[in-house]
Design a protein around this motif. Structure first.
Motif, short mmCIF file in Angstrom:
data_model
loop_
_atom_site.label_atom_id
_atom_site.label_comp_id
_atom_site.label_asym_id
_atom_site.label_seq_id
_atom_site.Cartn_x
_atom_site.Cartn_y
_atom_site.Cartn_z
N LYS A 87 0.84 -1.20 0.00
CA LYS A 87 0.00 0.00 0.00
C LYS A 87 0.87 1.25 0.00
CE LYS A 87 -3.37 -2.37 2.84
NZ LYS A 87 -3.54 -2.69 4.25
N ASP A 88 0.28 2.38 -0.41
CA ASP A 88 1.05 3.62 -0.48
C ASP A 88 1.59 4.03 0.89
OD1 ASP A 88 0.79 3.80 -3.17
OD2 ASP A 88 -1.00 5.08 -3.10
N GLU A 89 0.77 3.82 1.94
CA GLU A 89 1.23 4.20 3.29
C GLU A 89 2.45 3.38 3.68
OE1 GLU A 89 -2.29 3.49 2.28
OE2 GLU A 89 -2.70 2.66 4.28
N GLU A 90 2.41 2.09 3.27
CA GLU A 90 3.53 1.22 3.62
C GLU A 90 4.79 1.65 2.89
OE1 GLU A 90 0.85 -2.76 4.53
OE2 GLU A 90 1.56 -2.35 2.51
N LYS A 91 4.61 2.00 1.59
CA LYS A 91 5.77 2.48 0.84
C LYS A 91 6.32 3.75 1.49
CE LYS A 91 4.61 0.55 -3.63
NZ LYS A 91 4.02 0.75 -4.95
N ALA A 92 5.40 4.61 1.93
CA ALA A 92 5.83 5.86 2.57
C ALA A 92 6.59 5.57 3.86
CB ALA A 92 4.61 6.73 2.84
N SER A 93 6.13 4.58 4.63
CA SER A 93 6.83 4.35 5.89
C SER A 93 8.19 3.69 5.65
CB SER A 93 5.98 3.56 6.88
OG SER A 93 5.54 2.36 6.33
N LYS A 95 10.03 4.50 3.10
CA LYS A 95 10.85 5.63 2.68
C LYS A 95 11.28 6.46 3.88
CE LYS A 95 11.09 9.30 -0.70
NZ LYS A 95 10.35 10.30 -1.46
N GLN A 96 10.34 6.61 4.81
CA GLN A 96 10.63 7.43 5.99
C GLN A 96 11.68 6.76 6.89
OE1 GLN A 96 7.23 7.93 8.48
NE2 GLN A 96 8.38 9.14 9.96
N ASP B 66 -3.12 6.26 13.48
CA ASP B 66 -3.73 5.66 12.28
C ASP B 66 -5.25 5.64 12.37
OD1 ASP B 66 -1.11 5.13 11.63
OD2 ASP B 66 -1.17 3.04 12.26
N GLY B 282 2.36 1.30 15.25
CA GLY B 282 1.13 1.67 14.54
C GLY B 282 -0.09 1.53 15.42
#
Lengths: 286, 321
Positions: A87-93, A95-96, B66, B282
């Motif tokens: 998911k995009d959020e996972e990709k973002a985390s 990256k972070q 979240d 999370g």
């Protein structure tokens, strides 16, 4: 004093350099972690690859796609195996946490099979029927053309990529029925369906031994399609999906070697051996 | 105590050596200090574990993580499906499931355990008693994963064939598995309580013409009731927190139902099966720690109420403590 300082510094630098330089001459370690669906596949890849490349050690662990992605975020694995796109959020985390873009590598094709007990007379269903069964709207086999008996739902725990894929593609992101029984792995789902005449489960086609993998129709109008290789590759089977590898940053060095090998003819042959389907045309073009 | 007595025994007959005895007193004091330190460390560790678990859940109290707040586990719909388009974290199905399985285990396990304890303490010939007690205690040594696996593979199929259950794994199968864990604990502790009833009670009762059975049920059992009650509280705590047996044998479906024949998901099994997979820090991770806090609070309340009731029971039976 100054002189001694310099000597100490040089010694420290030399020591550091030596300790850094040492590993490449020794064994290279690669961690593969994630999807339980891909566990067997990863282990077979590792075995064959390590035989040909004695300098490389590959450790494969399961736990579920969610586990693998969490491990990629935390930096405890180099390669994450996932049976669902990230998911995009996972990709973002990633990256972070890791300061690197995620690289997505489709490595194989899977047909998500719906398993029934061998004694169950039903051999095909529509996507709509499967959805209604898993959401608890249909609770008796007689409503889908079987004998009069309650339906018992089995599936994967919510850490599984297969669970998420099934929820998104079959349930249209709806909720599972209350009585849905989540199990720890695909093998456990198969085992439950083997033991339970009224059971229904789902999982990768590679595991479908001693159970019946039914044909699935996209809707009432189109005919049922069996989960075969041709149907999965041509996307006729409605539940075909890619299996992925993810790395933080683009793969380099030993990892790149492994990725290229997996995508090449040898790696894709292993995919076929394990029971999944190789990427379209991969074996011919490379 | 032991140390001091031995000093006196050794000192007799010999010329007293003050230095030596001073040394021994010091050792004695050190021993006392050491033992109480160990006791306090045990309390401190439990306290710290609670603090750590609560700390991991705490951020939910003042912000949403979240999209999850401290109230999410208590909001409708009554559904536990933490992964999906709209995650649902209602804790009620898990709490109901936990109590359902625990209750079944207690209902099945305690009568058996108490009857067995009464038999071994009051009726069994001494030669037999020497066999029964260790045998039941060996049962306590069986790893819970083995019990769970046995229920999952063998017992669940038997039960389904025998009672025609719709679901192979359900609260009853998990409860029976849990009873295996509860029985030895309740048995051992209550058997100890029964045997520690002074012999005088039995002799007085028999001398007044009561039969052996009357003595056991009307005299010994009431006299041992505080200890038996403590055994029940311990058994309850064991059952409610037990993870591996229910994880394997309960079917793990988060049903909200009072029927004992549907699969259940308990608090402990949820934490065990989901904690390894969630993203560290999370929202889902924090909620799982919140489940830990809830479980901790439940067991603490049970233990506290148990201890209070036990004290009252003791006062009523034996007068002032």
């Amino acid at each position: 004093m100054n002189q001694r300082h310099r000597i100490v510094t040089i010694a420290a630098v030399l020591l550091l350099a030596a300790s850094c330089a040492a590993p490449p001459s020794e064994k290279q370690n690669i961690n593969l972690k994630g999807s339980d669906t891909m566990l067997q596949l990863g282990q077979r890849w590792a075995e064959v690859y390590m035989k040909d490349h004695p300098g490389v050690t590959i450790q494969v662990t399961g736990g579920g796609s969610g586990t693998g992605i969490a491990a990629l975020v935390n930096g405890t694995t180099q390669i994450c195996q996932s049976s669902r796109p990230m998911k995009d959020e996972e990709k973002a985390s990633v990256k972070q946490q890791r300061q690197a873009e995620v690289t997505e590598i489709p490595v194989a094709v899977d047909a998500l099979a719906v398993y029934l007990n061998r004694q169950n007379p039903i051999d095909h269903m529509t996507m709509e029927q499967i959805r209604r069964i898993f959401q608890g709207e249909i609770t008796n086999w007689k409503d889908v053309g079987g004998p009069s008996a309650g339906i018992v739902l089995y599936g994967r725990e919510n850490n599984s990529g297969t669970y998420v894929f099934f929820k998104e593609h079959v349930l249209a992101n709806g909720d599972f029925a209350e009585r849905y029984q989540p199990l720890g792995g695909t093998a456990a789902v198969i085992n439950a369906v083997i033991k339970d005449v009224n059971g229904i489960g789902y999982g990768g086609i590679g595991y479908a031994t001693d159970v019946k993998a039914i044909s699935v129709a996209k809707d009432a109008a189109s005919g049922p399609v069996p989960p075969t290789m041709e149907n999965a590759l041509s996307n006729k089977y409605p539940l075909s999906r890619f299996l992925y590898w993810y790395t933080a940053g683009s793969p380099a060095g030993t990892i790149k070697g492994l990725v290229d090998w997996v995508l090449g003819p040898q790696g894709q042959n292993v995919v076929k051996d394990v029971g999944f389907y190789p990427l379209k045309g991969a074996s011919e073009s490379q | 105590m032991l140390n001091r007595t031995s000093t006196r025994v050794c000192g007799r007959g010999r010329t007293p050596r003050p230095r030596q005895s001073e040394f021994r007193i010091r050792i004695d004091r050190f021993g006392e200090f050491f033992i109480s330190a160990v006791a306090f460390i045990a309390i401190a560790i439990i306290f710290l574990i609670f603090i750590y678990v609560a700390r991991e859940a705490a951020p939910l109290a003042w912000r949403t993580v979240d999209g999850i707040s401290i109230w999410s586990p208590f909001q409708t719909p009554y559904m536990w499906q933490p992964v999906g388009g709209i995650p649902k974290f209602n804790v009620l199905p898990l709490v109901v499931g936990t109590f359902k399985v625990t209750l079944i285990a207690m209902l099945l396990g305690t009568p058996l355990a108490l009857a067995a304890a009464l038999y071994t303490a009051e009726f069994a010939p001494p030669s037999l008693r020497e066999w029964i007690k260790p045998a039941v205690e060996v049962l306590a040594g069986i790893p819970s994963v083995v019990v769970g696996f046995f229920v999952l593979i063998v017992l669940a199929s038997w039960l389904q064939d025998a009672f025609n259950f719709e679901f192979r794994l359900n609260a009853v199968s998990a409860g029976i598995g849990l009873a295996f864990a509860v029985i030895p604990l309740v048995y051992t502790v209550s058997e100890d309580a029964l045997t520690s009833v002074p012999k005088l009670y039995r002799e007085a009762s028999l001398a007044l013409g009561a039969s052996k059975a009357q003595t056991a049920i009307r005299v010994v059992l009431p006299a041992a009731s505080p200890g038996i009650f403590a055994a029940l509280v311990l058994g309850f705590g064991r059952a409610i927190g037990e993870t591996m047996i229910v994880l394997l044998a309960s079917g793990n479906a988060s049903t909200l139902s009072l029927s004992p024949f549907v699969p259940v998901r308990t608090l402990s099994a949820t934490v065990a099966s989901e904690l390894g997979e969630v993203v560290f820090g999370g929202g889902h991770y924090r909620v799982l720690f919140l489940l830990g806090v809830i479980l901790f609070i439940i067991t603490s309340i049970v233990n506290w109420v148990g201890a209070r009731y036990n004290r009252r029971l003791r006062q009523r039976l034996f007068g002032a403590t």
